[in-house]
Scaffold this active site. Structure first.
Site, PDB file in Angstrom:
ATOM      1  N   TYR A 138      13.242  -5.923   1.305  1.00 47.61           N
ATOM      2  CA  TYR A 138      13.761  -4.405   1.035  1.00 47.61           C
ATOM      3  C   TYR A 138      14.849  -3.738   1.476  1.00 47.61           C
ATOM      4  O   TYR A 138      15.011  -2.540   1.374  1.00 47.61           O
ATOM      5  CB  TYR A 138      12.364  -3.717   1.550  1.00 47.61           C
ATOM      6  CG  TYR A 138      11.365  -3.691   0.823  1.00 47.61           C
ATOM      7  CD1 TYR A 138      10.617  -4.609   0.471  1.00 47.61           C
ATOM      8  CD2 TYR A 138      10.826  -2.257   0.102  1.00 47.61           C
ATOM      9  CE1 TYR A 138       9.372  -4.539  -0.610  1.00 47.61           C
ATOM     10  CE2 TYR A 138       9.809  -2.389  -0.954  1.00 47.61           C
ATOM     11  CZ  TYR A 138       8.999  -3.655  -1.055  1.00 47.61           C
ATOM     12  OH  TYR A 138       7.874  -3.265  -1.860  1.00 47.61           O
ATOM     13  N   LYS A 189       4.821 -17.331   3.337  1.00 46.86           N
ATOM     14  CA  LYS A 189       5.168 -18.278   2.353  1.00 46.86           C
ATOM     15  C   LYS A 189       6.141 -19.353   3.031  1.00 46.86           C
ATOM     16  O   LYS A 189       7.163 -19.887   2.443  1.00 46.86           O
ATOM     17  CB  LYS A 189       5.767 -17.844   0.910  1.00 46.86           C
ATOM     18  CG  LYS A 189       6.029 -18.662  -0.225  1.00 46.86           C
ATOM     19  CD  LYS A 189       4.549 -18.923  -0.519  1.00 46.86           C
ATOM     20  CE  LYS A 189       4.888 -19.973  -2.051  1.00 46.86           C
ATOM     21  NZ  LYS A 189       3.534 -20.679  -2.449  1.00 46.86           N
ATOM     22  N   ASP A 222      -0.213 -17.054  -1.454  1.00 45.39           N
ATOM     23  CA  ASP A 222      -0.870 -17.228  -3.012  1.00 45.39           C
ATOM     24  C   ASP A 222      -2.330 -17.315  -2.667  1.00 45.39           C
ATOM     25  O   ASP A 222      -3.147 -16.787  -3.551  1.00 45.39           O
ATOM     26  CB  ASP A 222      -0.174 -18.349  -3.719  1.00 45.39           C
ATOM     27  CG  ASP A 222       0.246 -19.627  -2.917  1.00 45.39           C
ATOM     28  OD1 ASP A 222      -0.049 -19.323  -1.684  1.00 45.39           O
ATOM     29  OD2 ASP A 222       0.718 -20.678  -3.308  1.00 45.39           O
ATOM     30  N   ASP A 246       3.192  -5.391   0.119  1.00 47.76           N
ATOM     31  CA  ASP A 246       3.027  -4.329  -1.051  1.00 47.76           C
ATOM     32  C   ASP A 246       2.425  -4.725  -1.833  1.00 47.76           C
ATOM     33  O   ASP A 246       1.344  -4.347  -2.607  1.00 47.76           O
ATOM     34  CB  ASP A 246       4.601  -4.239  -1.747  1.00 47.76           C
ATOM     35  CG  ASP A 246       4.799  -3.575  -2.824  1.00 47.76           C
ATOM     36  OD1 ASP A 246       4.053  -2.105  -2.786  1.00 47.76           O
ATOM     37  OD2 ASP A 246       5.417  -3.547  -3.997  1.00 47.76           O
ATOM     38  N   ASP A 250      -2.081  -3.825  -3.263  1.00 50.06           N
ATOM     39  CA  ASP A 250      -2.403  -3.363  -4.561  1.00 50.06           C
ATOM     40  C   ASP A 250      -3.751  -4.128  -5.050  1.00 50.06           C
ATOM     41  O   ASP A 250      -4.653  -3.441  -5.686  1.00 50.06           O
ATOM     42  CB  ASP A 250      -1.431  -3.573  -5.735  1.00 50.06           C
ATOM     43  CG  ASP A 250      -0.638  -2.089  -5.807  1.00 50.06           C
ATOM     44  OD1 ASP A 250      -0.373  -1.349  -5.041  1.00 50.06           O
ATOM     45  OD2 ASP A 250      -0.185  -1.817  -6.963  1.00 50.06           O
TER      46      ASP A 250
HETATM   47  C1  IPM Z   1       4.424   1.204  -2.221  1.00 45.57           C
HETATM   48  C2  IPM Z   1       5.656   1.517  -3.225  1.00 45.57           C
HETATM   49  C3  IPM Z   1       6.877   1.379  -2.870  1.00 45.57           C
HETATM   50  C4  IPM Z   1       7.068   0.118  -2.051  1.00 45.57           C
HETATM   51  C5  IPM Z   1       8.098   1.398  -3.657  1.00 45.57           C
HETATM   52  C6  IPM Z   1       7.908   2.836  -4.634  1.00 45.57           C
HETATM   53  C7  IPM Z   1       9.401   1.602  -3.120  1.00 45.57           C
HETATM   54  O1  IPM Z   1       5.497   0.540  -4.077  1.00 45.57           O
HETATM   55  O2  IPM Z   1       4.688   2.273  -1.340  1.00 45.57           O
HETATM   56  O3  IPM Z   1       3.694   0.518  -2.365  1.00 45.57           O
HETATM   57  O4  IPM Z   1       7.590  -0.975  -2.482  1.00 45.57           O
HETATM   58  O5  IPM Z   1       7.036  -0.156  -0.773  1.00 45.57           O
HETATM   59 MN    MN Z   2       3.438  -0.609  -3.769  1.00 42.99          MN
END
Ligand code: IPM
Ligand code: MN
Ligand code: NAD
Length: 350
Positions: A138, A189, A222, A246, A250
Site C-alpha cells: 500500500y 505467504k 491461501d 484487506d 471481506d
Molecule cells: C478497505 C478498502 C481500502 C483498502 C481501499 C478503498 C483503499 O478496500 O478499507 O478495506 O484497500 O484498504
Molecule cells: Mn477492502
C-alpha cells in the site's frame, strides 16, 4: 455528568454519507438516553468536493484532527475519479500520515440467520483481525517504465519494516491477553515472499515467546481463506499484512452477513484514531435509501469502545443485534426497511 467527545466526520462518497448519517443519529440517541455527548464537526472531503475545488485533504487538516477524540469516515470511491486520487489522500493519507498502524476488524455474527455456512451457527464466528495498516503493497513505492508500450514494466514494492511488523504483531498478542482470547494466528505467504514475509515469520516467533500464555500458530493466507469458510470457529485473533488483511476481512464480512455488517477501526494506541465501516461507496446503491447502515452503526460502537465508553458501545451492539433478530433490516439481510428506517429502529431500541 457524562463526557462530551469531539468527533471529526467525513461522510465521503456514494453510500458513505447515508450510512454515516444513521451512525450519527444513533450517537445522538445515545446522548438523549443519558449516554455521553458528542460535538460533531462534519467535513466535505469527497469526490464531489475534489471535482468542484481540486481539494482532497487540505494542509493542516490532520493537525486539526489531532485535537479531536476520534475521526469517523463513511466510504470513498467514485467512478468519476477512476484513479481514486482523492481517496488516496483522504483515506490512505489519514491512515499513513497519522500512523494508524492497526486496522482492527472484528468479525462477529450477530444471529444464526446471518451465518452463510452449512453446519455452522453464529456462535462459531467470533474473530478479531489485526491488519497492518501503514506498510506492505500500500505504500505506493514503485513506478512504470515505458508506460503504454509493449515493453512496459510496472513495479509495486512490498515494504515490510522490522518496526512495522513487530508493533502490529505485539498489539495482536496484547489484545489476546487483555481480552482473554487464547490464541493468535499469523498469516503470510512466506513460502513465496521469502524476504518480506520471512521477516514476519521471524518477528512472530520472537514476539510470541513473550506471551507464553497465548497459543500461537501460523497459516499461509491461501489456506486461511479456505479455513475461514470451513472451520471459522478455530480462529480467535488473526494478524496479517495490509493486503492480505484487506482481502480476508471481506471474507470475514461475508461470515457476518455481508459487507453491510462489517466494522473497523484504524487505531494507534496513543492519540486520535479513525473509524470506518469495511465496505466501500457501493455507487449503485447511492441515494436509494437501500444501503445497510448497520456496519456504520457498529463502527460507531467500536469507536465508543475505543473511547472507553464500554457500556454505550455494548448498548449499541445489542440494539443492532435485536433489530437483526426482529427482522428490522435492509434487503441485503432479507428485510424490507430502507437505510434511514434501520437507523430509526436502532435508535428506538436505545
Ligand atoms: C478497505 C478498502 C481500502 C483498502 C481501499 C478503498 C483503499 O478496500 O478499507 O478495506 O484497500 O484498504
Ligand atoms: Mn477492502
Ligand atoms: P463496495 O463495498 O462498495 O460494494 C461491494 C458490494 O457489497 C456492493 O455492490 C453491495 O452488493 C455490497 N455492499 C457494500 N456495502 C453495502 C451496504 N452498506 N449495504 C448493502 N450492501 C452493501 O465495494 P466495490 O464495489 O468493490 O467498490 C466500490 C467503490 O468503493 C470503489 O471505488 C472502491 O475502491 C471503493 N471502496 C472504498 C472503501 C473505503 O472507503 N473504505 C472500501 C472498499 C471499497
Amino acid at each position: 455528568m457524562s463526557r462530551v467527545y469531539r468527533i471529526a466526520v467525513v461522510g465521503g462518497d456514494g453510500i458513505g454519507p447515508e450510512v454515516t448519517r444513521e451512525a450519527l443519529k444513533v450517537l445522538r440517541s445515545l446522548t438523549a438516553a443519558g449516554g455521553p455527548g458528542f460535538e460533531i464537526r462534519e467535513y466535505p472531503f469527497s469526490a464531489d468536493h475534489f471535482l468542484a475545488t481540486g481539494e482532497t485533504l487540505p494542509d493542516g487538516t490532520l493537525e486539526e484532527w489531532e485535537g479531536y477524540d476520534a475521526i469517523y469516515m463513511g466510504a470513498f470511491g467514485d467512478p468519476r475519479v477512476p484513479d481514486m486520487r482523492h481517496a488516496a489522500d483522504i483515506l490512505l493519507g489519514t491512515r499513513f500520515r497519522m500512523d494508524l498502524y492497526a486496522n482492527i476488524r472484528p468479525v462477529r455474527c450477530l444471529d444464526d440467520a446471518l451465518c452463510p455456512l452449512k453446519n455452522r451457527s453464529a456462535a462459531d464466528i467470533d474473530i478479531v483481525f489485526f491488519r497492518e495498516n501503514t506498510e506492505g503493497l500500500y505504500v505506493g513505492m514503485g513506478g512504470n517504465f515505458k508506460k503504454g508500450t509493449a515493453d512496459e514494466v510496472a513495479i509495486q514494492e512490498d515494504v515490510n519494516t522490522r518496526k512495522g511488523v513487530e508493533r502490529i504483531i505485539r498489539l495482536a498478542f496484547e489484545y489476546a491477553r487483555d481480552s482473554g482470547r487464547g490464541k493468535v494466528l499469523m498469516s503470510d505467504k512466506a513460502n513465496v515472499l521469502t524476504f518480506g514475509h520471512d521477516l514476519w515469520q521471524r518477528v512472530f516467533k520472537e514476539v510470541s515467546a513473550e506471551f507464553p500464555g497465548i497459543e500461537s500458530s501460523h497459516m499461509y493466507v491461501d489456506a486461511l481463506a479456505m479455513q475461514l469458510l470451513r472451520k471459522p470457529e478455530q480462529f480467535e485473533v488473526v494478524v496479517t499484512c495490509n493486503m492480505f488483511g484487506d482481502i480476508v476481512t471481506d471474507i470475514g464480512a461475508a461470515l457476518q452477513g455481508g459487507l453491510g455488517m462489517a466494522a473497523s477501526g484504524n487505531i494507534r494506541p496513543v492519540g486520535t484514531s479513525m473509524f470506518e465501516p469495511v465496505h466501500g461507496s457501493a455507487p449503485k446503491y447511492a441515494g436509494k435509501d437501500y444501503a445497510n447502515p448497520m456496519g456504520a452503526i457498529l463502527t460507531a460502537a467500536l469507536m465508543l469502545d475505543h473511547l472507553g465508553e464500554k457500556e454505550a458501545a455494548r448498548r449499541v451492539e445489542e440494539g443492532v443485534a435485536r433489530c437483526v433478530r426482529a427482522g428490522k433490516t435492509t434487503a441485503d439481510l432479507g428485510g424490507q426497511l430502507g437505510t434511514a428506517a434501520v437507523g430509526d429502529a436502532v435508535c428506538a431500541d436505545l
